[in-house]
Write a protein that holds these residues in place. Sequence first.
Motif, PDB file in Angstrom:
ATOM      1  N   ALA A   1      41.241   7.700  40.294  1.00  9.98           N
ATOM      2  CA  ALA A   1      40.502   5.687  40.334  1.00  9.98           C
ATOM      3  C   ALA A   1      39.605   5.917  40.031  1.00  9.98           C
ATOM      4  N   ARG A   2      38.723   6.284  41.503  1.00  7.67           N
ATOM      5  CA  ARG A   2      37.403   6.549  41.845  1.00  7.67           C
ATOM      6  C   ARG A   2      36.538   7.965  40.753  1.00  7.67           C
ATOM      7  N   ALA A   3      37.423   8.550  41.106  1.00 10.61           N
ATOM      8  CA  ALA A   3      36.267   9.704  39.888  1.00 10.61           C
ATOM      9  C   ALA A   3      36.290   9.332  38.532  1.00 10.61           C
TER      10      ALA A   3
ATOM     11  N   ASP B   1      38.959   0.521  35.998  1.00  9.02           N
ATOM     12  CA  ASP B   1      38.523  -1.232  35.934  1.00  9.02           C
ATOM     13  C   ASP B   1      39.418  -1.193  36.148  1.00  9.02           C
ATOM     14  N   GLY B   2      40.642  -1.449  36.110  1.00  2.75           N
ATOM     15  CA  GLY B   2      41.774  -1.976  36.308  1.00  2.75           C
ATOM     16  C   GLY B   2      42.904  -0.412  36.270  1.00  2.75           C
ATOM     17  N   VAL B   3      44.075  -0.986  36.678  1.00  2.00           N
ATOM     18  CA  VAL B   3      45.571   0.226  36.728  1.00  2.00           C
ATOM     19  C   VAL B   3      46.543  -1.007  36.330  1.00  2.00           C
ATOM     20  N   VAL B   4      47.196  -0.506  35.176  1.00  2.00           N
ATOM     21  CA  VAL B   4      49.097  -0.797  35.191  1.00  2.00           C
ATOM     22  C   VAL B   4      49.972   0.148  35.443  1.00  2.00           C
TER      23      VAL B   4
ATOM     24  N   THR C   1      52.540   3.213  45.977  1.00  2.00           N
ATOM     25  CA  THR C   1      51.317   3.354  45.680  1.00  2.00           C
ATOM     26  C   THR C   1      50.974   2.088  44.912  1.00  2.00           C
ATOM     27  N   THR C   2      51.108   0.895  44.536  1.00  2.00           N
ATOM     28  CA  THR C   2      50.369  -0.546  44.135  1.00  2.00           C
ATOM     29  C   THR C   2      49.454  -0.736  45.360  1.00  2.00           C
ATOM     30  N   ARG C   3      49.653  -0.884  46.873  1.00  2.00           N
ATOM     31  CA  ARG C   3      48.865  -0.965  47.879  1.00  2.00           C
ATOM     32  C   ARG C   3      48.013  -0.417  47.969  1.00  2.00           C
ATOM     33  N   ALA C   4      48.556   0.710  48.270  1.00  2.00           N
ATOM     34  CA  ALA C   4      46.938   2.075  48.217  1.00  2.00           C
ATOM     35  C   ALA C   4      45.734   1.844  47.305  1.00  2.00           C
ATOM     36  N   LEU C   5      46.394   1.544  46.086  1.00  2.00           N
ATOM     37  CA  LEU C   5      45.404   1.647  45.071  1.00  2.00           C
ATOM     38  C   LEU C   5      44.415   0.003  45.018  1.00  2.00           C
TER      39      LEU C   5
ATOM     40  N   ALA D   1      42.218  -0.171  48.700  1.00  2.00           N
ATOM     41  CA  ALA D   1      40.763   0.286  47.713  1.00  2.00           C
ATOM     42  C   ALA D   1      40.321  -0.523  46.772  1.00  2.00           C
ATOM     43  N   GLY D   2      40.296  -1.225  45.983  1.00  2.00           N
ATOM     44  CA  GLY D   2      39.590  -2.418  45.492  1.00  2.00           C
ATOM     45  C   GLY D   2      39.649  -2.597  44.025  1.00  2.00           C
ATOM     46  N   PHE D   3      41.166  -1.251  44.286  1.00  2.00           N
ATOM     47  CA  PHE D   3      40.997  -1.246  42.139  1.00  2.00           C
ATOM     48  C   PHE D   3      42.489  -2.269  41.619  1.00  2.00           C
ATOM     49  N   PRO D   4      41.960  -3.661  40.877  1.00  2.00           N
ATOM     50  CA  PRO D   4      43.257  -4.793  40.569  1.00  2.00           C
ATOM     51  C   PRO D   4      44.701  -3.360  39.498  1.00  2.00           C
TER      52      PRO D   4
END
Length: 414
Positions: free
Chosen positions: A352-354, A358-361, A374-378, A381-384
Amino acid sequence: MTRAVKQLESAAEAGRYQREWFRALRERVAGGEPFALVNADAPQEIFRAMDIPYVVTQWWASVVAAKQRSGDYLRLVAERGYPDDSDQYNAVALGSVFDDDPASAPWGGLPRPTIVLAETTGDTTRKVFDVWGQQPGIAFYALESAASNDAPQRWWELMPHRWEEAVGTARLDLLTAELAGLVRFLETTTGREFRDSRFREVMALVNEQAEWNRRSRDLIAATSPAPLSVVDSIPSVMVPQWHRGTPWARDAARRFHDEVRERVDTGRAACAGERLRLMWIGRGLWYDMGFYQRFQESHGAVFVWSMYLAVAADGYARYGGDPLRALAARFAAFSEQLYMPPWSGDWYVKEARAHGIDGVVHLVSADPRGSWFTTRALRDAGFPVLELHADNVDDRGYDTAAVAADIGAWLDGL
């Protein structure tokens, strides 16, 4: 549902090749050759080296779902007393063996296998493949799913050359022994010979293919606006992945890279008005591939990442050592890389950083395999993250309009 519009010739070419290959495969099986149905998480390279034709279970399920036929196949499973709402990705393919009218099936139907191979992650998958093995004339070879209490840091950096350290000796000992047993089983049941020199050729070709995929992944990550969306990257990458170990697959990965490179150099974009870069976590939504382009015009939102190219870049290359042990290293921890913390979470955050996401589905199915982590880790890390609760091949509870409204409202917030 809206059809996906592919922009890359490599994606269209992959589809054409797959259709012709499947036609030829059906002819080989009709001529009396052995035929294997192989789970995606199992080592197909042995079958490649022995020239035993095979189909990947999940690929066939994706074809059935894309043709809007998954409900029919799940009904055939349910009619025989088995659950139709559990592990549908494998159960859809199982429905093929119960089809009394295979001629009406997608692509002429799946030939009846003589061998099925699966890495038995979880009780459900094992039970689905046990049913395969109960059918007349079909032999099921099961591979264990070993686990470890230890997780390596930044596994994607270790795997190509330091795979023994990353996976662990005990797990590799087990799977290497099982693969040696698989070789003996295949030689006995098919009469085909396993040659070490041929197997080394296959492994070398897979490594070359992985390197081209890594270059493509890195190009897309570094380019804004994105030169393509996952609608093109998934077929351009995954069809060659099912043909790993062949010159065609290696060359297809190179053609895909060259096409991405050309689009980057000439400034061609999947969406010229890109405003949001999205990450798709989970298996492909095969019955609604138009989903991934539905929000480009309304929100400038482009799905630039899926696990298919990313794991093809980070998850397959293995160098050095005994080739059978190297193959074991490719698959012994495959589930952890995609689904289990902290392996998967750390990798998704890195990706996601690389990619400047801006957002993850996040597609969350009934068999979550660590989805919560997985959701918690993202999010940590600051990803919606928006969790989409659906099955990727079973569309019976899928509401296109409701999903589009939910995603649209979420994108408005972004």
